[in-house]
Structures are given as structure tokens and as C-alpha cells.
Design a protein around this motif. Structure first.
Motif, PDB file in Angstrom:
ATOM      1  N   ASN A 176      -3.991  34.344  -4.618  1.00  0.00           N
ATOM      2  CA  ASN A 176      -4.218  32.960  -4.193  1.00  0.00           C
ATOM      3  C   ASN A 176      -5.675  32.876  -3.754  1.00  0.00           C
ATOM      4  N   GLU A 214      -3.174  25.866   3.295  1.00  0.00           N
ATOM      5  CA  GLU A 214      -2.014  26.679   3.648  1.00  0.00           C
ATOM      6  C   GLU A 214      -0.959  25.831   4.351  1.00  0.00           C
ATOM      7  N   LEU A 261      -7.110  25.365  -5.842  1.00  0.00           N
ATOM      8  CA  LEU A 261      -6.383  26.584  -5.497  1.00  0.00           C
ATOM      9  C   LEU A 261      -5.980  27.290  -6.779  1.00  0.00           C
ATOM     10  N   GLY A 284      -0.178  39.418  -7.210  1.00  0.00           N
ATOM     11  CA  GLY A 284      -0.667  38.055  -7.408  1.00  0.00           C
ATOM     12  C   GLY A 284      -1.920  37.749  -6.632  1.00  0.00           C
ATOM     13  N   ILE A 321      -3.345  32.304   1.702  1.00  0.00           N
ATOM     14  CA  ILE A 321      -4.510  32.383   0.822  1.00  0.00           C
ATOM     15  C   ILE A 321      -5.490  33.424   1.372  1.00  0.00           C
ATOM     16  N   HIS A 341      -3.790  30.123  -8.381  1.00  0.00           N
ATOM     17  CA  HIS A 341      -2.624  30.971  -8.125  1.00  0.00           C
ATOM     18  C   HIS A 341      -2.321  31.771  -9.381  1.00  0.00           C
ATOM     19  N   LEU A 379       4.722  27.377  -6.007  1.00  0.00           N
ATOM     20  CA  LEU A 379       3.663  28.256  -5.502  1.00  0.00           C
ATOM     21  C   LEU A 379       4.225  29.331  -4.579  1.00  0.00           C
ATOM     22  N   VAL A 419       1.634  28.331   1.246  1.00  0.00           N
ATOM     23  CA  VAL A 419       1.243  29.643   0.722  1.00  0.00           C
ATOM     24  C   VAL A 419       0.190  30.283   1.615  1.00  0.00           C
ATOM     25  N   ASP A 445       6.397  31.794  -6.410  1.00  0.00           N
ATOM     26  CA  ASP A 445       5.706  32.484  -7.501  1.00  0.00           C
ATOM     27  C   ASP A 445       6.386  32.227  -8.841  1.00  0.00           C
TER      28      ASP A 445
END
Length: 439
Positions: free
Chosen positions: A91, A187, A127, A89, A194, A129, A360, A192, A363
């Protein structure tokens, strides 16, 4: 809410940033230079084409910004990527600055530098994601007037730290401590980690829209705004926006929705969904020349984190979306309610924000059940939003209960999909929405 009070109500930081209106200016991208690069790569073999494209983009990359990690968060190492979809993934935080520094041309004047120079403010913050399996994507827009906790950040010059604040306006994070501070603030807000980030300037928005040949957007009613440069005077219907006109459309607040910053966010989502449809449906992701042209337009006008200084990383991130599907690309506004201490500010809507944060962090793909926002409507929607007892003034930033946009049809939920509360506004890239002018 007017610009003036907001501009002068700054949280305490190292240096104030002043704002003023932009004068008219020429397009901020050299079309001749871009065409020369395309012609050059077209004359060589496919292997040489890719090599030239990487070199041509690489020479435009600026020095990277190191992103710090919050206590308890582990920095994610990023290997030099191959030319293919990124593993896992993503971010990535994009901060749009209003600074005029180092833009050249009319921005070198004393008046412009005095209006906003230095780091500037992060008046647009998004952001991105991308899920680990690349089957879903979320773009979360954060209101500039959101009152949040800004943590202690590393000083941009590398010497010491910049003190945090328990209650500060979100868009002051960039002027306080640069890109790293904006990343740390998000964050802290979302939970999350980043690893990627970039600051993009005015010229960058113009160049990106030009690199894809313009973006066609739908207007439900005419959009006029004399406060942007160039001024907007767009008729209802489909309009293809290129260069500075695209920038004015994205920056317009007085000309769309109810004239608020929250209305501007939904207007930006109309543009971004149209851009996504063009990139995915127009074959950009399968065309290395056009893909690297887009990457070059980006890197010439952004200050990246050091994790993004390899230009191929941008291409690799884009390729992660090749098979995601437009219906699985969701654009949403970080949920907020009126600040009880200041009618011109907003604070996070705790319940709805928690749902977004959890999705987020875990996921999980999301499905929208609310409206498209204040400045957007979906012509294909059949549902009607719940009437509200009152409507805030046109210049207010305070969200109205249930909002005022057309109800967005909820995408068909798949296994593991989280249905967000109806107070979360936004749309998918598959929804062909139209902007509502502030008339």
C-alpha cells in the motif's frame, strides 16, 4: 466550479496556501546528467552496473518522513529488500503537491512563492494497492474536493500534534500536517494500513515522463487549455507527451471532460494506463538501466516516507507488477456524490465507497462495471450508459448519476473478484481509452 472560490475555501489549519497560475518554464530534468549516468553504467560489467545504479539513485534520495499509525493499526516493518519483487502486498500513497518551494528557477520569484509555498496542498492523491499474491493491482484516486474527517496528525516538525477536523476538504491534509497527515486521512477513510508514502512535485512529473521517453495518449477530440503552463493545444489522435507538456496534460481541468476535478481524474487515468502499458509492454521492468533511471527520476523529485529511502525499494515494488497483467491493473476514482451542504464539494458515496474499502482491506481483486469517467471514453466499448435526466454545469464537481463517460466493459471475473457498483468509474491498464476534450 471556478478555481478561485475553491482556493479560498480552506479548512482551518496551521497556515493557508495560496495559489496562482504558473508561468512558462524550462524542463525540470537534466537530460545530460541522466545520459552520462547511462553511459557510465554501460561501460562496466553487469554486476558493477547494478551497483552503480543503486549508488547513483541512492545519492538522490531525500530525508524520509516518518509515517504514524492510527490507533489500532500496527506499523508494518520493512526489511531492506533484495533486488527482486517485494514479498507480499503493497500500500503506497502518492500525494502531488502544488507547492513551488525549493523548485528553483522561476519558482524563486516572490510572486510564485506567495502563490503557493510550504507544504502546499495535495491536489492529486493516489493510493497504489498491490495484492499479496501480486496478481492484481488497484490505483485509487481521491477527489481533492472530497469532504472528509481529518484525524489529529503529528506535527511535521516533530513537536506535538496538529488538531483534526470532522469535516474538512481532503486536499488540505498536506498543508495541515504533511505527508503523514495525508496518509492518516486515507487510512481513516479506507481502513487500510499504508506503510509507504511520498510527496511528488511539479518537476517530478516532468522528469518521470521524460525518463520513459514520453507517454503516448489517445485524444478523442482536441484538447486546449490556456490555463496550464505550457498551454495545451493538442490535436485529436495519438499524442506523445514528454516533460512539461505531460505535466500540463495531467494538471489540465478546463481542457478535458466537463472542466471538473472529477473529469481531470479520468483524464489522468487515460495517461496512467498508457504509462503502465509502456512500462510493462515496453520491457522497462526487465531493463535494469531503464528501471533505475525511472527510480532516479522519481527520488530526485519526491519527499519519501522513511520506508522508501532505500532506492531499491522502489524497484522492488515495480517488479511486483512484472507478471500481474494489464487487465488486472485497475485505476478507479474513489466514489463520491454531491455534498448537500455545498454544490462545489463532494462527499463519499457510502455504499460504493464501502465496496472499494472492503476490497482493499480484504486484498480482493476488483472488476469495474461502470463508465470510464467524465473525460475518457473507450472506443471499443459497445454498451451505452444509462441516460440521465440532467447534466451538471461544466464547472461543477458534483458527479452525475451514472456519470457521462462511455461504459467500460467489465473484465471477466475470476474467483474472489469483487464486482464494484456501476457508480464506481475507472478503467484497466488494458483498456486503450481516449481523452475527451472540453469543447
Amino acid at each position: 466550479m471556478t478555481d478561485l472560490p475553491r482556493r479560498h475555501q480552506r479548512a482551518r489549519g496551521p497556515a493557508p496556501v495560496r495559489h496562482g497560475r504558473l508561468p512558462r518554464r524550462r524542463l525540470g530534468v537534466s537530460v545530460v546528467k541522466l545520459l552520462a549516468g547511462v553511459v557510465a553504467v554501460a561501460l562496466v560489467s553487469s554486476v558493477s552496473l547494478a551497483a552503480y545504479a543503486v549508488w547513483d539513485v541512492a545519492r538522490s534520495v531525500k530525508h524520509g518522513v516518518h509515517l504514524a499509525a492510527l490507533p489500532g493499526h500496527t506499523a508494518v516493518p520493512q526489511d531492506i529488500p533484495n533486488v527482486g519483487a517485494i514479498d507480499g502486498g503493497v500500500n503506497l500513497l502518492l500525494a502531488g503537491t502544488d507547492s513551488r518551494s525549493n523548485l528553483g528557477g522561476v519558482y524563486n520569484s516572490a510572486a510564485e512563492q506567495d502563490a503557493s509555498s510550504g507544504a502546499g496542498n495535495n491536489d492529486v492523491t493516489m493510493l497504489l494497492h498491490i495484492a499479496q499474491d501480486h496478481k492484481s493491482m488497484m490505483v485509487v484516486s481521491f477527489p481533492r474536493d472530497l469532504m472528509v474527517r481529518i484525524p489529529t496528525c503529528p506535527a511535521p516538525d516533530g513537536n506535538g500534534t496538529v488538531s483534526g477536523s470532522s469535516y474538512a476538504q481532503f486536499n488540505t491534509a498536506l498543508s495541515r500536517g504533511g505527508l503523514a497527515c495525508v496518509v492518516l486521512t486515507v487510512e481513516k477513510l479506507t481502513g487500510v494500513t499504508i506503510p509507504f508514502g511520498a510527496v511528488i512535485n511539479f518537476n517530478g512529473v516532468s522528469a518521470m515522463s521524460t525518463a520513459v521517453g514520453g507517454v503516448t495518449v489517445c485524444l478523442a477530440s482536441p484538447v486546449t487549455d490556456r490555463y496550464t503552463n505550457p498551454a495545451l493545444d493538442l490535436p485529436a489522435g495519438e499524442n506523445t507527451l514528454v516533460g512539461d507538456e505531460a505535466l500540463s496534460f495531467l494538471r489540465s481541468r478546463h481542457g478535458v471532460g466537463d472542466g471538473s476535478d472529477l473529469g481531470r481524474i479520468s483524464n489522468q487515468q487515460v495517461f496512467l494506463s498508457a504509462l503502465a502499458r509502456k512500462i510493462v509492454g515496453g520491457g522497462v521492468l526487465s531493463n535494469p538501466v531503464q528501471l533505475y533511471a525511472l527510480a532516479k527520476a522519481a527520488v530526485q523529485n519526491i519527499t519519501p516516507s522513511d520506508s522508501l529511502t532505500n532506492p531499491t525499494t522502489l524497484v522492488q515494488i515495480a517488479l511486483a507488477l512484472k507478471d500481474t497483467g494489464l487487465q488486472n491493473m485497475v485505476f478507479l476514482q474513489y466514489p463520491a456524490v454531491g455534498d448537500p451542504d455545498n454544490p462545489n464539494r463532494v462527499i463519499p458515496d457510502e455504499e460504493a465507497a464501502s465496496a472499494v474499502n472492503d476490497a482493499l482491506v480484504n486484498d480482493q481483486p476488483v472488476a469495474l462495471t461502470g463508465s470510464t469517467g467524465r473525460a475518457a471514453e473507450d472506443p471499443s466499448a459497445t454498451a451505452t450508459p444509462t441516460p440521465t435526466p440532467s447534466t451538471p454545469p461544466a464547472d461543477s464537481t458534483t458527479p452525475a448519476p451514472g456519470d457521462t463517460g462511455a461504459a467500460a466493459p467489465a473484465p471477466t471475473a475470476t474467483s474472489g473478484t469483487v464486482e464494484l457498483p456501476s457508480t464506481v468509474t475507472g478503467q484497466t491498464a488494458a483498456q486503450q481509452t481516449c481523452t475527451k476534450g472540453n469543447n
